[in-house]
Design a protein around this motif. Structure first.
Motif, PDB file in Angstrom:
ATOM      1  N   HIS A   1       0.679  -1.279  -0.039  1.00  0.00           N
ATOM      2  CA  HIS A   1       0.009  -0.175   0.102  1.00  0.00           C
ATOM      3  C   HIS A   1       0.875   1.276   0.109  1.00  0.00           C
ATOM      4  O   HIS A   1       0.737   2.096   0.778  1.00  0.00           O
ATOM      5  CB  HIS A   1      -0.979  -0.039   1.226  1.00  0.00           C
TER       6      HIS A   1
ATOM      7  N   GLY B   1      -0.798   5.353   0.082  1.00  0.00           N
ATOM      8  CA  GLY B   1      -1.421   4.267   0.792  1.00  0.00           C
ATOM      9  C   GLY B   1      -1.465   4.109   2.287  1.00  0.00           C
ATOM     10  O   GLY B   1      -0.374   4.869   2.883  1.00  0.00           O
TER      11      GLY B   1
ATOM     12  N   ASN C   1      -5.612   2.767  -0.005  1.00  0.00           N
ATOM     13  CA  ASN C   1      -4.613   2.368  -1.318  1.00  0.00           C
ATOM     14  C   ASN C   1      -5.079   2.983  -2.510  1.00  0.00           C
ATOM     15  O   ASN C   1      -5.328   2.460  -3.213  1.00  0.00           O
ATOM     16  CB  ASN C   1      -4.229   0.957  -1.289  1.00  0.00           C
TER      17      ASN C   1
END
Length: 362
Positions: free
Chosen positions: A144, A162, A212
């Motif tokens: 992420h 993210g 994300n």
């Protein structure tokens, strides 16, 4: 045959990558470049094309040749992290400056960072490479990173980050996890950012509560939109508002991969609702809002790539919805989608390592 790193031109077909006719929509897909390894982003510059590969390569295709660009800093290749997004800004013709996001080593972990560099297309080399931003330290693992970069109309930069797999941090504005930030091209904080003087908030933050976000784009009025991965279900498209909290992980339309409920449900006062969500997840990546230059009936329509189900979603209307799925053998894990200077639609497929172009035949 489709062109690879050793041969590049803007026309090709082969038995494997023959143009696919989408007869109902009068479209065909043409592969332009093949042989790419985990491509992440591309951009049009100086009558050529730049492409990033996640494992740390920047490639330059122009005038029938391909080159690996020299001068990159050290890239931390870790899971989903590596060399990520690419922005060729509007003033490239005079500034020769490009921007890229990447995973940067930070102590025992790594974080999303932004570099600025000048690109010489004659030598395929970067110079004056500077990291203008890196997220606050403290994250580890390979999940992420975000990470898209968009130039606003005023020349500032939006960058998505993210939650780095640490979901509760997306509600902690003292970190950059799960945020969209806004900075200048020198990395400074614009004085009209929403949290410049707010106690406990990092001043770069424009919005937070994201999971994300791997796609961002400006609409035709200059408003920022973004897509982001949910967990099991709950992938979202959001109209990004200044200072807004988009709820992750307090609210979500998905569930944890274990099947457990996420947070407090699907809505809560003070938290933003998505403009659209997918359940099951399509794993959205890449985002383009079309000018209509070559196909006027698509003016203002949104295009999002699917990494999971191998198609391009076209969204429009009120209520905002997925109006079409563009799916062929070429749309294999679509990572990025962009409009070319002439109004053509190009997309990058991870599954078969190709850069492709949609043609309008009627």
């Amino acid at each position: 045959m489709p062109l690879n790193r050793r041969q590049f031109a803007l026309a090709a077909t082969s038995s494997l990558f023959a143009p696919t006719i989408l007869s109902a929509q009068s479209l065909k897909v043409e592969p332009m470049i093949s042989g790419l390894d985990a491509p992440w982003a591309f951009g049009f510059a100086a009558n050529g094309i730049l492409i990033t590969e996640r494992d740390g390569a920047l490639l330059w295709f122009a005038n029938g040749t391909s080159k690996r660009v020299a001068g990159l800093p050290e890239i931390e290749v870790d899971g989903q992290g590596g060399l990520l997004d690419l922005l060729v800004p509007r003033d490239f013709a005079t500034s020769r400056t490009i921007f890229m996001t990447y995973a940067k080593r930070q102590g025992r972990g790594s974080g999303t960072a932004v570099m600025r560099a000048q690109f010489d297309q004659n030598t395929a080399r970067l110079s004056n490479v500077t990291t203008i931003f890196e997220m606050a330290e403290g994250s580890s693992g390979g999940r992420h990173f975000g990470s898209r970069i968009v130039e606003a109309r005023d020349g500032t930069l939006f960058i998505s980050i993210g939650d780095r797999g640490e979901r509760e941090q997306a509600q902690n504005p003292a970190t950059h996890n799960g945020t969209i930030i806004r900075i200048t091209k020198n990395g400074a904080v614009p004085n009209d950012n929403p949290f410049v003087d707010a106690l406990g908030y990092l001043p770069e933050i424009w919005s937070y509560g994201h999971r994300n976000p791997q796609g961002m784009a400006l609409d035709l009025s200059g408003t920022l939109w973004g897509n982001e991965h949910g967990a099991r279900g709950g992938d979202e498209i959001n109209r990004i508002a200044k200072g807004a909290n988009f709820g992750w992980p307090t609210i979500s339309y998905g569930r944890h991969y274990s099947g457990r409920k996420i947070g407090e449900g699907t809505n809560k006062s003070g938290l933003e609702q998505p403009q659209h969500y997918w359940d099951p997840s399509i794993a959205p990546s890449g985002y383009m809002i079309y000018s209509g230059k070559q196909k006027s009936e698509w003016r203002g329509h949104h295009f999002v790539g699917s990494l999971k189900f191998d198609y391009i979603a076209r969204l429009s209307g009120s209520p905002f919805r997925e109006a079409q799925q563009i799916q062929t053998d070429a749309t294999s894990r679509v990572r990025d989608i962009r409009e070319a200077p002439d109004g053509g639609i190009w997309f990058l497929s991870v599954g078969n390592g190709t850069l492709n172009k949609l043609h309008f035949s009627g």
